[in-house]
Design a protein around this motif. Structure first.
Motif, PDB file in Angstrom:
ATOM      1  N   THR A  63     -25.500 -49.038  41.625  1.00  0.00           N
ATOM      2  CA  THR A  63     -24.643 -48.748  42.781  1.00  0.00           C
ATOM      3  C   THR A  63     -25.133 -49.502  44.012  1.00  0.00           C
ATOM      4  O   THR A  63     -24.332 -50.046  44.785  1.00  0.00           O
ATOM      5  N   ASP A  91     -17.469 -48.855  40.201  1.00  0.00           N
ATOM      6  CA  ASP A  91     -18.736 -48.167  39.981  1.00  0.00           C
ATOM      7  C   ASP A  91     -18.518 -47.033  38.978  1.00  0.00           C
ATOM      8  O   ASP A  91     -17.939 -46.013  39.305  1.00  0.00           O
ATOM      9  N   GLU A  92     -18.954 -47.234  37.753  1.00  0.00           N
ATOM     10  CA  GLU A  92     -18.793 -46.265  36.661  1.00  0.00           C
ATOM     11  C   GLU A  92     -17.359 -45.726  36.578  1.00  0.00           C
ATOM     12  O   GLU A  92     -17.134 -44.523  36.698  1.00  0.00           O
TER      13      GLU A  92
HETATM   14 MG   LIG Z   1     -24.671 -45.396  40.520  1.00  0.00          MG
END
Ligand SMILES: [Mg+2]
Ligand SMILES: Nc1ncnc2c1ncn2[C@@H]1O[C@H](COP(=O)(O)OP(=O)(O)OP(=O)(O)O)[C@@H](O)[C@H]1O
Length: 243
Positions: free
Chosen positions: A48, A169-170
């Motif tokens: 991140t 992000d994910e």
């Molecule tokens: Mg992360």
């Protein structure tokens, strides 16, 4: 044409009480247009942190970053918002849609903010809702959509400004594995058909295996880069042999 995004010796430290966490320890990376790239690594490895720096959401403490051939390292924080709108689309784990707007309006919002005329907006939004399979759900609000459908709206919203890169992000972390796989397939097909550049973080092996480039992050550093078919290798020999 140079690289789309370039990081040189990027350092990012977080102060946590009296300890300092080195979340990025001198990362150098280059991304080209059209990539379909996974940032892979364990929880806390720094994925991140890197995505936020790549996407101009956060600034490095040291090192340089350039976007579309321009060095943006010294752009002050208050001017980064303009850069973000110009260059990036974002997809979040928690979808981050506006609850009071329907699917069409959520996708349209970045174009409203950019001042695009209504007719052009409508054409673009309709085409994108179609391409993410939601043409018949345009009047649904987020709470009237499934998780997978919400993420499809978020994907359409990220693409609507035709950004240099979409950063995710994910993107599948809040989806069941079948829906997550469908979302990655949708991203892969948009990458192939529209040449959309995707950089996404994940620790899911199935998703890592769909990437055409994998960047392994560990302890704030890039450990290994590989095409996806070799993606398992760094993990298999992780104990003891990694630097
Ligand atoms: Mg992360
Ligand atoms: N705002 C913050 N303040 C202090 N430490 C932070 C902060 N954000 C991240 N960190 C620390 O920096 C390191 C990298 O965090 P980061 O969120 O980038 O990891 P990640 O790979 O995205 O993890 P995850 O897979 O759990 O999302 C971790 O040690 C984390 O605890």
């Amino acid at each position: 044409m140079g690289s789309a995004i370039q990081l040189s010796n990027v350092v990012r430290n977080y102060q946590l009480g009296k300890t300092m966490v080195q979340a990025a320890r001198g990362v150098s990376l280059e991304f080209q247009r059209g990539e379909f790239t996974a940032l892979a690594g364990a929880s806390g490895s720094g994925k991140t942190t890197l995505l936020n720096i790549i996407g101009c959401i956060d600034k490095p403490d040291a090192g340089r970053i350039s976007v579309d051939g321009k060095d943006v390292t010294d752009v002050p924080l208050h001017r980064l918002a303009g850069l973000r709108n110009q260059y990036f689309g974002y997809i979040f784990q928690t979808f981050n849609l506006v609850a009071v707007l329907d699917a069409f309006e959520n996708v349209e919002l970045p174009l409203v903010l950019a001042g695009m005329p209504a007719k052009q907006r409508r054409e673009r939004v309709e085409a994108l809702l179609e391409s993410v399979g939601l043409a018949n759900h345009r009047h649904h609000r987020p709470q009237e959509l499934s998780g997978g459908q919400r993420q499809r709206v978020a994907i359409a919203r990220a693409l609507v400004t035709e950004p240099l890169a979409v950063l995710a992000d994910e993107p599948t972390a809040n989806l069941d594995s079948k829906t997550g796989a469908d979302i990655i397939e949708l991203m892969a097909s948009l990458n192939a058909s529209r040449r959309v550049t995707f950089i996404f973080s994940t620790h899911d092996h199935h998703i890592i295996n769909r990437a055409s480039r994998v960047i392994w992050v560990s302890d704030g550093a890039v450990r290994e880069q590989a095409p996806a078919e070799h993606a398992g290798a760094p993990l298999l020999r992780a104990s003891g042999t990694n630097p």
